[in-house]
Motif scaffolding. Structure first.
Motif, PDB file in Angstrom:
ATOM      1  N   PRO A  99       0.776  -1.293   0.159  1.00  8.04           N
ATOM      2  CA  PRO A  99      -0.134  -0.035   0.049  1.00  8.04           C
ATOM      3  C   PRO A  99       0.848   1.307  -0.011  1.00  8.04           C
ATOM      4  O   PRO A  99       0.517   2.250  -0.436  1.00  8.04           O
ATOM      5  CB  PRO A  99      -0.848  -0.149   1.341  1.00  8.04           C
ATOM      6  N   LEU A 100       1.972   1.234   0.568  1.00  9.47           N
ATOM      7  CA  LEU A 100       3.084   2.560   0.505  1.00  9.47           C
ATOM      8  C   LEU A 100       3.795   2.730  -0.830  1.00  9.47           C
ATOM      9  O   LEU A 100       4.209   3.665  -1.049  1.00  9.47           O
ATOM     10  CB  LEU A 100       3.928   2.101   1.564  1.00  9.47           C
ATOM     11  N   ARG A 101       3.642   1.593  -1.634  1.00 12.24           N
ATOM     12  CA  ARG A 101       4.229   1.789  -2.982  1.00 12.24           C
ATOM     13  C   ARG A 101       3.378   1.941  -4.082  1.00 12.24           C
ATOM     14  O   ARG A 101       3.799   2.407  -5.197  1.00 12.24           O
ATOM     15  CB  ARG A 101       4.871   0.508  -3.284  1.00 12.24           C
ATOM     16  N   GLY A 103       1.650   4.513  -4.570  1.00 16.13           N
ATOM     17  CA  GLY A 103       1.500   5.956  -5.118  1.00 16.13           C
ATOM     18  C   GLY A 103       0.457   6.842  -4.751  1.00 16.13           C
ATOM     19  O   GLY A 103       0.733   8.154  -4.488  1.00 16.13           O
ATOM     20  N   ARG A 104      -0.626   6.287  -4.428  1.00 16.97           N
ATOM     21  CA  ARG A 104      -1.834   6.902  -4.018  1.00 16.97           C
ATOM     22  C   ARG A 104      -1.548   7.685  -2.705  1.00 16.97           C
ATOM     23  O   ARG A 104      -2.279   8.407  -2.191  1.00 16.97           O
ATOM     24  CB  ARG A 104      -3.063   5.910  -4.082  1.00 16.97           C
ATOM     25  N   ASN A 105      -0.623   6.769  -1.940  1.00 18.53           N
ATOM     26  CA  ASN A 105      -0.413   7.157  -0.537  1.00 18.53           C
ATOM     27  C   ASN A 105       0.791   7.991  -0.270  1.00 18.53           C
ATOM     28  O   ASN A 105       1.542   7.844   0.761  1.00 18.53           O
ATOM     29  CB  ASN A 105      -0.422   5.791   0.372  1.00 18.53           C
ATOM     30  N   GLY A 106       1.280   8.815  -1.331  1.00 18.48           N
ATOM     31  CA  GLY A 106       2.373   9.484  -1.258  1.00 18.48           C
ATOM     32  C   GLY A 106       3.676   8.811  -1.492  1.00 18.48           C
ATOM     33  O   GLY A 106       3.616   7.592  -1.562  1.00 18.48           O
ATOM     34  N   THR A 107       4.691   9.286  -1.487  1.00 17.39           N
ATOM     35  CA  THR A 107       5.944   8.728  -2.011  1.00 17.39           C
ATOM     36  C   THR A 107       6.844   8.443  -0.566  1.00 17.39           C
ATOM     37  O   THR A 107       7.118   9.209   0.174  1.00 17.39           O
ATOM     38  CB  THR A 107       6.896   9.784  -2.720  1.00 17.39           C
ATOM     39  N   TRP A 108       7.253   7.299  -0.417  1.00 11.85           N
ATOM     40  CA  TRP A 108       7.753   6.754   0.743  1.00 11.85           C
ATOM     41  C   TRP A 108       9.078   6.148   0.362  1.00 11.85           C
ATOM     42  O   TRP A 108       9.259   5.381  -0.346  1.00 11.85           O
ATOM     43  CB  TRP A 108       6.948   5.813   1.453  1.00 11.85           C
ATOM     44  N   THR A 109      10.237   6.556   1.163  1.00 10.09           N
ATOM     45  CA  THR A 109      11.661   6.208   0.638  1.00 10.09           C
ATOM     46  C   THR A 109      11.239   4.748   1.360  1.00 10.09           C
ATOM     47  O   THR A 109      10.695   4.535   2.442  1.00 10.09           O
ATOM     48  CB  THR A 109      12.891   7.034   1.527  1.00 10.09           C
ATOM     49  N   PRO A 110      12.240   3.897   1.036  1.00 11.63           N
ATOM     50  CA  PRO A 110      12.603   2.388   1.739  1.00 11.63           C
ATOM     51  C   PRO A 110      12.777   2.678   3.252  1.00 11.63           C
ATOM     52  O   PRO A 110      12.165   1.767   3.958  1.00 11.63           O
ATOM     53  CB  PRO A 110      13.766   1.908   1.025  1.00 11.63           C
ATOM     54  N   GLN A 111      13.699   3.497   3.761  1.00 11.39           N
ATOM     55  CA  GLN A 111      13.606   3.758   5.216  1.00 11.39           C
ATOM     56  C   GLN A 111      12.417   4.241   5.903  1.00 11.39           C
ATOM     57  O   GLN A 111      11.969   3.495   6.943  1.00 11.39           O
ATOM     58  CB  GLN A 111      14.840   4.615   5.441  1.00 11.39           C
ATOM     59  N   GLN A 112      11.667   5.082   5.285  1.00  7.34           N
ATOM     60  CA  GLN A 112      10.459   5.559   5.950  1.00  7.34           C
ATOM     61  C   GLN A 112       9.316   4.173   5.840  1.00  7.34           C
ATOM     62  O   GLN A 112       8.650   4.157   6.734  1.00  7.34           O
ATOM     63  CB  GLN A 112       9.739   6.502   4.965  1.00  7.34           C
ATOM     64  N   GLN A 113       9.375   3.434   4.588  1.00  8.71           N
ATOM     65  CA  GLN A 113       8.556   2.387   4.625  1.00  8.71           C
ATOM     66  C   GLN A 113       8.787   1.283   5.859  1.00  8.71           C
ATOM     67  O   GLN A 113       7.848   0.999   6.523  1.00  8.71           O
ATOM     68  CB  GLN A 113       8.747   1.597   3.384  1.00  8.71           C
ATOM     69  N   ALA A 114      10.177   1.098   5.840  1.00 12.37           N
ATOM     70  CA  ALA A 114      10.602   0.088   7.029  1.00 12.37           C
ATOM     71  C   ALA A 114      10.149   0.629   8.225  1.00 12.37           C
ATOM     72  O   ALA A 114       9.733  -0.137   9.011  1.00 12.37           O
ATOM     73  CB  ALA A 114      11.965  -0.099   6.709  1.00 12.37           C
ATOM     74  N   GLU A 115      10.114   1.987   8.719  1.00 14.16           N
ATOM     75  CA  GLU A 115       9.969   2.527   9.979  1.00 14.16           C
ATOM     76  C   GLU A 115       8.508   2.164  10.233  1.00 14.16           C
ATOM     77  O   GLU A 115       8.226   2.109  11.449  1.00 14.16           O
ATOM     78  CB  GLU A 115      10.314   3.930   9.979  1.00 14.16           C
ATOM     79  N   ARG A 116       7.608   2.737   9.258  1.00 14.29           N
ATOM     80  CA  ARG A 116       6.270   2.702   9.375  1.00 14.29           C
ATOM     81  C   ARG A 116       5.870   1.247   9.511  1.00 14.29           C
ATOM     82  O   ARG A 116       5.101   1.093  10.479  1.00 14.29           O
ATOM     83  CB  ARG A 116       5.550   3.200   8.128  1.00 14.29           C
ATOM     84  N   ILE A 117       6.367   0.404   8.970  1.00 16.09           N
ATOM     85  CA  ILE A 117       6.043  -1.192   8.973  1.00 16.09           C
ATOM     86  C   ILE A 117       6.588  -1.700   9.894  1.00 16.09           C
ATOM     87  O   ILE A 117       5.445  -2.308  11.235  1.00 16.09           O
ATOM     88  CB  ILE A 117       6.674  -1.796   7.806  1.00 16.09           C
ATOM     89  N   LYS A 118       7.484  -1.344  10.793  1.00 14.65           N
ATOM     90  CA  LYS A 118       8.091  -1.604  12.005  1.00 14.65           C
ATOM     91  C   LYS A 118       6.996  -1.256  13.066  1.00 14.65           C
ATOM     92  O   LYS A 118       6.721  -1.992  14.066  1.00 14.65           O
ATOM     93  CB  LYS A 118       9.510  -1.122  12.322  1.00 14.65           C
ATOM     94  N   GLN A 119       6.823   0.035  12.877  1.00 22.00           N
ATOM     95  CA  GLN A 119       5.669   0.606  14.173  1.00 22.00           C
ATOM     96  C   GLN A 119       4.319  -0.131  14.190  1.00 22.00           C
ATOM     97  O   GLN A 119       3.976  -0.271  15.208  1.00 22.00           O
ATOM     98  CB  GLN A 119       5.299   1.983  13.796  1.00 22.00           C
ATOM     99  N   VAL A 120       3.816  -0.246  12.992  1.00 15.99           N
ATOM    100  CA  VAL A 120       2.670  -0.912  12.922  1.00 15.99           C
ATOM    101  C   VAL A 120       2.609  -2.403  13.397  1.00 15.99           C
ATOM    102  O   VAL A 120       1.794  -3.048  14.227  1.00 15.99           O
ATOM    103  CB  VAL A 120       1.887  -0.729  11.661  1.00 15.99           C
TER     104      VAL A 120
END
Ligand code: ATP
Length: 368
Positions: A99-101, A103-120
């Motif tokens: 869902p983070l890739r 495009g509809r949900n904004g642009t996430w760097t791989p590091q931001q993606q990893a942090e968000r996934i870790k948090q959730v």
């Protein structure tokens, strides 16, 4: 993040009217729970807001934006269905990343993606499963992963349809607390539906009770618990259900068979007197005028884990209560006390009239 406003929402499936005009106002960040039995229209409410029902009337605004004619993907909602959809060929981590890739949900760097996934995934207790495939997960883990796919993406409003329904009781209770924290963490407006009253009481900033496509009461958990508008709401909350006892009022006093009398908020007529099983307390010392005291005989004692459900005969009227006192025996005498304002009076057709009071001139409530 945004507010959610629903006005006069009507939803139809062909000739079936599933929603008869729902009004909801959720300020930004509210966690609102819709509680209702099967078929009440819970899923239809969420789907209508998400734009997934064809025949709808009324107005839906998300973050102030009118949703008329707006496609589901463009509404700013993230919805979790009871049946979870995961990509079988992707790991848990990849399922959450997709869902983070998009495009509809904004642009996430791989590091931001990893942090968000870790948090959730940490909040959902699945952070140790990131490399597993869905087939290698239990049902509960799959459901949490599906929920993770929803919560990972930023949205104006989360729409959650019984997201804990496949979890066992212990995990459900643990997840309830976690979920509320996650909601507060992100502060995102959430509309959550369930048929589980404990979930509703634990999670909701406010609760809306849905019956046959109509919201019959909206209020804080304390309001719907303490002042249910009718016997439907009263019975929807609490297990065992509230005792509802037929009574005859005369001169402002409601007499429940030969069992007891309470002061009623009406002068005369037929009413129903409601007492929650858990509001009755077994007492040694009686009588008391501070509380209503009922004397009866235990006809059934059913052990339910740590508590015991008792069916008590009070002068021919059967009353259910729950106690943690395992010494209570079938056939034994028992005295049950309840605060006067915990005794509810409903009209014969079920509308709440108010709380009972101590009857005039009665020194002891209860009959022997
Ligand atoms: P549950 O807890 O069982 O999921 P619910 O409260 O979510 O129930 P809905 O699924 O919203 O209830 O259904 C509301 C009403 O609309 C029901 O009477 C149901 O039979 C009807 N309904 C739901 N989906 C459809 C459909 N696709 N076609 C026809 N009728 C439907």
């Amino acid at each position: 993040m945004g507010s959610l406003s629903v006005k006069g929402l009507v939803a139809r499936y062909g000739k079936t009217v599933a929603l008869h005009g729902i009004d909801l106002e959720l300020p930004d960040g509210e966690f609102f729970v819709i509680l209702g039995p099967s078929g009440a229209g819970k899923t239809t409410t969420l789907k209508s807001i998400a734009g997934l029902v064809d025949q709808v009337e009324g107005e839906v605004r998300i973050a102030g934006r009118d949703m008329t004619g707006v496609e589901p993907y463009d509404r700013g909602v993230a919805m979790a269905f009871e049946s979870y959809a995961l990509y079988p060929q992707k790991t848990v981590e990849e399922n959450l990343a997709s869902p983070l890739r998009s495009g509809r949900n904004g642009t996430w760097t791989p590091q931001q993606q990893a942090e968000r996934i870790k948090q959730v995934t940490t909040t959902l207790g699945i952070d140790h499963l990131l490399k597993r495939f869905p087939r290698e997960l239990s049902n509960g883990q799959r459901q949490r992963t599906a929920l993770g796919r929803v919560l990972v993406r930023p949205a104006e409003v989360y729409l959650l349809d019984e997201p804990l329904s496949h979890l066992d009781a212990k995990l459900r209770a643990a997840m309830r607390a976690e979920l509320k924290q996650l909601g507060e963490l992100s502060g995102t407006t959430t509309l959550y539906v369930t048929h589980d009253y404990q979930e509703a009481l634990a999670l909701g900033d406010r609760i809306g009770v849905l019956r046959e496509g109509r919201l019959v009461q909206v209020g804080t958990p304390a309001q719907v618990w303490n002042e249910p508008v009718d016997t439907f709401v009263a019975r929807a909350l609490g297990q065992p259900e509230m005792n509802l006892l037929d009574a005859e009022v005369s001169g402002g006093e409601a007499r429940v068979g030969k069992a007891f009398t309470v002061g009623a908020p009406v002068a005369d007529g037929r009413v129903q007197v409601g007492i929650r099983p858990r509001d009755l307390e077994i007492v040694d010392q009686a009588p008391s005028t501070e509380r209503l005291v009922l004397h009866g005989k235990v006809v059934l004692a059913e052990r339910l884990g740590r508590s015991v459900e008792l069916s008590v005969d009070v002068a021919g009227v059967q009353i259910i209560t729950v106690t943690s006192d395992h010494r209570v025996q079938e056939g034994g005498d028992v005295a049950l006390a309840v605060d006067w304002d915990r005794v509810h009076v409903f009209s014969a057709d079920g509308a709440r009239l108010g709380a009972a009071r101590r009857p005039e001139g009665v020194l002891t409530g209860g009959a022997r």
